[in-house]
Design a protein around this motif. Structure first.
Motif, PDB file in Angstrom:
ATOM      1  N   THR A   1       5.474 -17.458  21.171  1.00 28.68           N
ATOM      2  CA  THR A   1       6.268 -16.813  22.215  1.00 28.68           C
ATOM      3  C   THR A   1       7.432 -16.061  21.595  1.00 28.68           C
ATOM      4  O   THR A   1       7.689 -16.179  20.397  1.00 28.68           O
ATOM      5  N   ASN A   2       8.101 -15.292  22.426  1.00 28.10           N
ATOM      6  CA  ASN A   2       9.024 -14.283  21.936  1.00 28.10           C
ATOM      7  C   ASN A   2      10.344 -14.359  22.704  1.00 28.10           C
ATOM      8  O   ASN A   2      10.708 -13.425  23.420  1.00 28.10           O
TER       9      ASN A   2
ATOM     10  N   PRO B   1       5.096  -9.162  13.883  1.00 28.78           N
ATOM     11  CA  PRO B   1       6.560  -9.166  13.861  1.00 28.78           C
ATOM     12  C   PRO B   1       7.116  -8.837  15.253  1.00 28.78           C
ATOM     13  O   PRO B   1       6.580  -7.967  15.953  1.00 28.78           O
ATOM     14  N   THR B   2       8.150  -9.558  15.647  1.00 32.16           N
ATOM     15  CA  THR B   2       8.772  -9.353  16.956  1.00 32.16           C
ATOM     16  C   THR B   2      10.285  -9.502  16.790  1.00 32.16           C
ATOM     17  O   THR B   2      10.743  -9.931  15.724  1.00 32.16           O
ATOM     18  N   PRO B   3      11.066  -9.238  17.819  1.00 33.12           N
ATOM     19  CA  PRO B   3      12.505  -9.525  17.732  1.00 33.12           C
ATOM     20  C   PRO B   3      12.782 -11.002  17.442  1.00 33.12           C
ATOM     21  O   PRO B   3      13.842 -11.333  16.926  1.00 33.12           O
ATOM     22  N   THR B   4      11.840 -11.896  17.745  1.00 35.15           N
ATOM     23  CA  THR B   4      12.052 -13.313  17.429  1.00 35.15           C
ATOM     24  C   THR B   4      11.807 -13.582  15.941  1.00 35.15           C
ATOM     25  O   THR B   4      12.568 -14.317  15.310  1.00 35.15           O
ATOM     26  N   THR B   5      10.779 -12.971  15.360  1.00 34.22           N
ATOM     27  CA  THR B   5      10.599 -13.161  13.910  1.00 34.22           C
ATOM     28  C   THR B   5      11.762 -12.507  13.153  1.00 34.22           C
ATOM     29  O   THR B   5      12.090 -12.918  12.047  1.00 34.22           O
ATOM     30  N   ASP B   6      12.405 -11.509  13.767  1.00 37.17           N
ATOM     31  CA  ASP B   6      13.561 -10.876  13.116  1.00 37.17           C
ATOM     32  C   ASP B   6      14.690 -11.867  12.837  1.00 37.17           C
ATOM     33  O   ASP B   6      15.455 -11.678  11.899  1.00 37.17           O
TER      34      ASP B   6
END
Lengths: 785, 220
Positions: free
Chosen positions: A482-483, A512-517
């Motif tokens: 989830t994100n 890659p997402t804003p959460t993996t960032d």
């Protein structure tokens, strides 16, 4: 006109001549012929497999996206997923999908798939072997617990977790590590549906099934744009309306949508006033004496709870409802504040429309199915509005029979299967709740852990979990499938919290997402059919899928990631399974929690064979309608219905008042902000945006405005509008007279686009009973940018 | 005659479906099994006959030659995927029956586009945008490693003079008339003998994505 026709005729004659030519030319292979006719063009615009035998084997799976749970057949050629068709054997969708389902397999093949583990070293993410990343995670978990206590570590999953994913997460964190810090994004998605079911019936999940659609005469969509969000179910409704002459669809919403366009009647209400309208419908049903007294006298009891219950915007907010039995007369007196005329003033819904709705529900000759999803669940009085719609169905006895169905839909493929049934919420266990001694004993027994491990006190629900991360009460969080750095309301606070120095954030994902960032460790996850697993859809259907293709690189199922970490922490005994059959073994262990006619699950061998099996699955039979002894083997009272979820064997009608939203437009922030989805994109778009057809149809988010509001603001289609709330601002293109038209004084923004983080504006107010935030209502102002 | 064969056609699959599905669809009683909706999977050719009856001979035989297979596959992501909408649609487009089926229901010439319109093989599915997406941009979100199989080859008769088999799945594409006849038909797959309505009298389904199974007599 005449000229055009003549030209057309000439063209036909010309083409006919060419057709004759083709006929003579096409002797063996028409492809070769056409290739010669149109040189340079190869058939099929897609890149073709290197080992292109053209042969395809088809394997069943549930769709990856929404909670409908369509059966799909995935075409596999040369080890790759190459095509999709609807599974004709699946009663959910009977061979039809939506555009997301048909193109779902393309989401496996984005070039930026995460294929290796990454660890943040001196501020930058560097690739490491996955075993090294797993060592680090286990080490961090261990040292954080030792330094800061057992409740300083947390896992946050989702309704996209497979059932085994959620099960091992709960077993590790609740059973082995002794913390109730287990939550899932379904808290943001259908927690109010759960508390609605629990308070009205004492048991979670719908009593009916999709087959209700083939029997109902009236469909009422409560704040539910089904045409876009559950298109396969909506088209089944349309097909029924076409086939049977006595079917009508009523859309009851705060904004005009494709569903409103397709409905026979569209009724618009002011945000939050659905509470008042539902009560007014009940008032009218009683006032007109449309109550089904046989049903009510035998199967219903009346209750009220606390009022003025707050909104949870402050840290450590706590609330506990208290049920008090009342008489029918007291309930009826409570409803006197909700005459259709009084409610017209609150809701903006004409009294005659309220009476019309009441007449449909009240007519004993009509079968009525109500559908809802986020509109009612993402609501600061979400539990209440769920209760109130059940009230309508209970007063009229229109429940638990084919076609009579209050139907709570879900938005994620396994919100029901993994979050509600496995119980990946802080207060839940696979069977029951942590507060209950018997339920803890059962869990400790099946999990092979000491009873003292399972903490009887729930810890943090999702919003409070991210507040605890911000405060520093939680130092370690593992986020899977989830994100939240796109979806958390009041997003900025929670992103800043996750970025704080001594917080350790692990993210398992596929892209890659804003959460993996913001992650300190990224684990590459196997996606959907790259692993074996099960989902559970909206109608109590468990759907198994085999591993159909290999995951890329070092990507690993979320279940196996958790097992690897659990073993590093010394829990080999609780996680003994081998890679060959761990899903089967986990399923058979999990199934023990649900033994008995109220929730019996199908054995693994049956799930493997079929396109989904509905529970309770008793003596080889599925249960389509619960609480009805004709269909439900758990009924035992000898009557027409048995609401066995509650101790009084009755379904509960609740007196729940109208209370305003947490934040309403005022002189400064004069617009409602409503957020949601579009048919093309699903959740935060991290998968659907990587599907070319879907991205090309809706490449970016936008703000929908009423044309008159747009004119006053001086913007035309495509011009930029700045939306400002007390929490943040975003500038994005306007859409006027698009597929949805908000009422005056409201704007609507789809949340899928990480370039326009609309949740930086939304408010983290939630329903005090369910703890589910309201993404549909907060106050904003607009500026032309 | 036709009616009878239709009836027989329905009973067989009903029984077969019951056997195959078993309790998967929770068949509570024999009465319930009759309610299984096979209407969407009309592999019996009923649809072809109806459509043939409803289409004038002159239209069946007409040919604009406008559309070719290359264009046909350009709109698709793999053989059998729902095609994208290749023309502009209003932003308020709701994809409803009247909007799409006014042209794609029966076909004919569209002065707006200056073309003959292709006909949908499944007009009973009226929520068109459920599967068919508009195109706002051709720019991708990111690069993709998508690959699929080659489209089915044409004219693959088993004998030199035998009628070619149907190379594609019939799911949602049962109605041969809609795609293989008329001026909107793709030129390479247009039939030359549209006056014969009973397509599956000669053309048998032999889906090219499945291996050809040869008859083997079951052992004792």
């Amino acid at each position: 006109m005449t000229t055009t026709n003549n030209q057309g005729d000439n063209e036909v004659t010309m083409k006919l001549n060419r057709r004759r030519f083709i006929r003579h030319a096409a002797t063996s292979s028409a492809i070769a012929t056409a290739g010669a006719l149109f040189p340079g063009i190869s058939f099929g615009s897609w890149p073709q497999l290197a080992n292109n035998s053209g042969l395809v084997s088809w394997q069943k799976a549930p769709c990856r996206f929404c909670g409908t749970g369509c059966g799909v057949l995935i075409g596999v050629s040369d080890g790759r997923a190459v095509a999709v068709k609807g599974d004709p054997n699946c009663s959910v969708n009977k061979g039809l999908c939506c555009m997301k389902g048909y193109h779902s397999v393309q989401a496996l093949y984005g070039k930026d798939r995460l294929t290796t583990a990454q660890v943040r070293k001196n501020g930058t993410l560097v690739e490491v072997p996955i075993q090294e990343a797993l060592d680090l995670i286990a080490d961090k978990l261990k040292t954080t617990r030792e330094l800061h206590g057992k409740d300083s570590v947390a896992i946050y999953g989702s309704g996209q977790w497979t059932i085994p994913d959620g099960y091992v997460a709960s077993k590790l964190f609740k059973g082995c590590l002794g913390t109730n810090n287990v939550e899932a994004n379904a808290r943001l998605c259908m927690a109010s549906a759960v508390t609605g079911f629990m308070t009205s019936f004492g048991l979670d999940e719908p009593m009916g099934c999709y087959e209700d659609m083939d029997h109902a005469n009236i469909f009422v969509t409560w704040g539910n744009n089904m045409a876009e969000m559950h298109p396969v179910l909506f088209s089944r409704m349309l097909a029924n309306r076409k086939r049977r002459t006595n079917v009508r669809i009523i859309d009851f919403a705060t904004r005009s949508t494709r569903t409103s366009q397709a409905a026979d009647k569209s009724i618009l209400f002011k945000p939050q006033t659905d509470l008042a309208v539902a009560n007014a419908i009940c008032y009218e049903i009683i006032n007109r004496d449309w109550v089904n007294w046989d049903f009510v006298n035998q199967h219903v009891s009346f209750h009220r709870g606390k009022t003025d219950i707050g909104y949870g915007t402050e840290d450590h907010f706590a609330f506990k409802d208290q049920a008090e039995a009342i008489s029918f007369e007291e309930y009826s007196r409570f409803l006197e504040d909700y005459t259709p005329e009084k409610v017209e003033k609150i809701s903006g819904v004409a009294a005659k429309d309220i009476k019309y709705l009441a007449a449909l529900y009240g007519d004993p000759a009509l079968k009525v199915t109500s559908f809802w999803c986020m509109g009612m669940n993402q609501h600061t009085r979400g539990t209440w509005i769920n209760n109130l719609v059940y009230n309508i169905h209970l007063l009229t006895g229109k429940i638990s029979t084919p076609g009579n169905s209050p139907f709570s839909l879900t938005g994620q493929p396994s919100a029901c299967g993994t979050v509600r049934e496995v119980g990946t919420l802080t207060h839940k266990l696979p069977h029951g709740v942590v507060m209950n001694q018997h339920h803890r004993e059962m869990a400790a027994g099946i999990w092979d852990v000491p009873l003292s491990n399972i903490d009887p006190k729930p810890s943090y629900h999702t919003v409070e979990m991210f507040r605890a991360l911000d405060r520093g009460d939680i130092k370690f969080i593992w986020i899977q499938v989830t994100n939240p750095m796109v979806t958390m309301p009041n997003l900025r606070r929670y992103r800043d919290g996750g970025l704080k120095g001594d917080r350790f954030v692990v993210v398992s994902d596929v892209y890659p997402t804003p959460t993996t960032d913001i992650a300190d460790v990224i684990l590459p996850a196997a996606m959907w059919v790259e692993q074996e697993g099960m989902f559970g859809n909206s109608e109590r259907r468990t759907q198994h899928f085999a591993q159909i293709v290999d995951p890329p690189g070092e990507a690993m199922s979320d279940t196996w990631q958790i097992i690897e970490v659990a073993r590093r922490l010394g829990f080999e005994q609780q996680f003994p399974w081998s890679k060959e059959d761990y899903i089967e073994k986990i399923w058979e262990e999990y199934r023990r929690f649900h033994a008995g006619p109220k929730h019996e699950m199908a054995p693994y061998s049956v799930l493997r064979e079929r396109s989904g099996v509905q529970w309770p699955y008793v003596n080889g039979r599925e249960t389509r309608w619960r609480f009805n002894p004709k269909y439900d083997p758990a009924c035992s009272n000898g009557k027409d219905f048995d609401f066995y979820g509650k101790k009084d064997n009755r379904a509960w009608i609740w007196a729940r008042p109208y209370e305003p939203a947490a934040e309403s437009p005022d002189n400064t922030y004069n617009f409602w902000l409503n957020t949601g989805r579009v048919i093309e994109h699903w959740h935060t778009g991290s998968m659907t945006r990587r599907i070319p057809v879907l991205h090309n149809a809706v490449p970016a988010a936008y703000v929908e405005l009423h044309p008159e509001d747009a004119a006053e603001l001086g913007v035309v289609n495509g011009e930029m509008v700045k939306i400002i709330s007390r929490r943040g601002e975003v500038t994005m293109p306007a859409q006027i007279q698009g597929r949805g038209v908000p009422v005056r004084g409201m704007v609507f923004v789809p949340f899928f686009d990480e370039s326009y983080l609309i949740n930086e504006l939304t408010l983290d107010a939630f329903c005090p009973i369910s703890k589910q935030p309201d993404y549909k209502k907060c106050a904003v102002r607009l500026e032309k940018a | 005659m036709m009616k009878q064969s239709e009836k027989r056609g329905w009973v067989g699959p009903c029984i077969a479906a019951c056997c195959i599905l078993g309790a998967a669809v929770t068949i509570g009683s024999p009465k319930h099994s009759a309610a299984i909706d096979l209407g969407n999977f009309d592999h019996q050719g009923q649809k072809v006959f109806r459509s043939y009856e409803a289409t004038p001979e002159t239209y069946l035989a007409a040919d604009s030659g406008d559309r070719n297979l290359a264009r046909f596959y350009e709109l698709r992501q793999y053989p059998g995927s729902p095609p994208r909408i290749p023309h502009g649609v209003e932003a308020s487009f709701s994809g409803d029956e009247s909007n799409c089926l006014s042209c794609h229901g029966k076909g004919g010439y569209s002065p707006e586009f200056g073309k003959f319109v292709p006909v949908t093989p499944h007009p009973e599915n009226t929520l068109c945008y459920q599967c068919h997406a508009r195109v706002i941009t051709e720019k991708a979100f990111g690069e993709s490693d998508w690959q699929s199989i080659r489209p089915p080859r044409l004219g693959r008769s088993f004998l030199s003079s035998s009628p070619p088999p149907i190379p594609h799945s019939l799911q949602l594409r049962e109605n041969c008339i809609s795609c293989h006849t008329g001026p909107g038909a793709v030129v390479e797959i247009r039939v030359e003998h549209s006056s014969r309505g009973n397509c599956r009298q000669c053309h048998v389904p032999a889906v090219q994505t499945a291996p050809v199974n040869e008859f083997v007599r079951p052992g004792p």
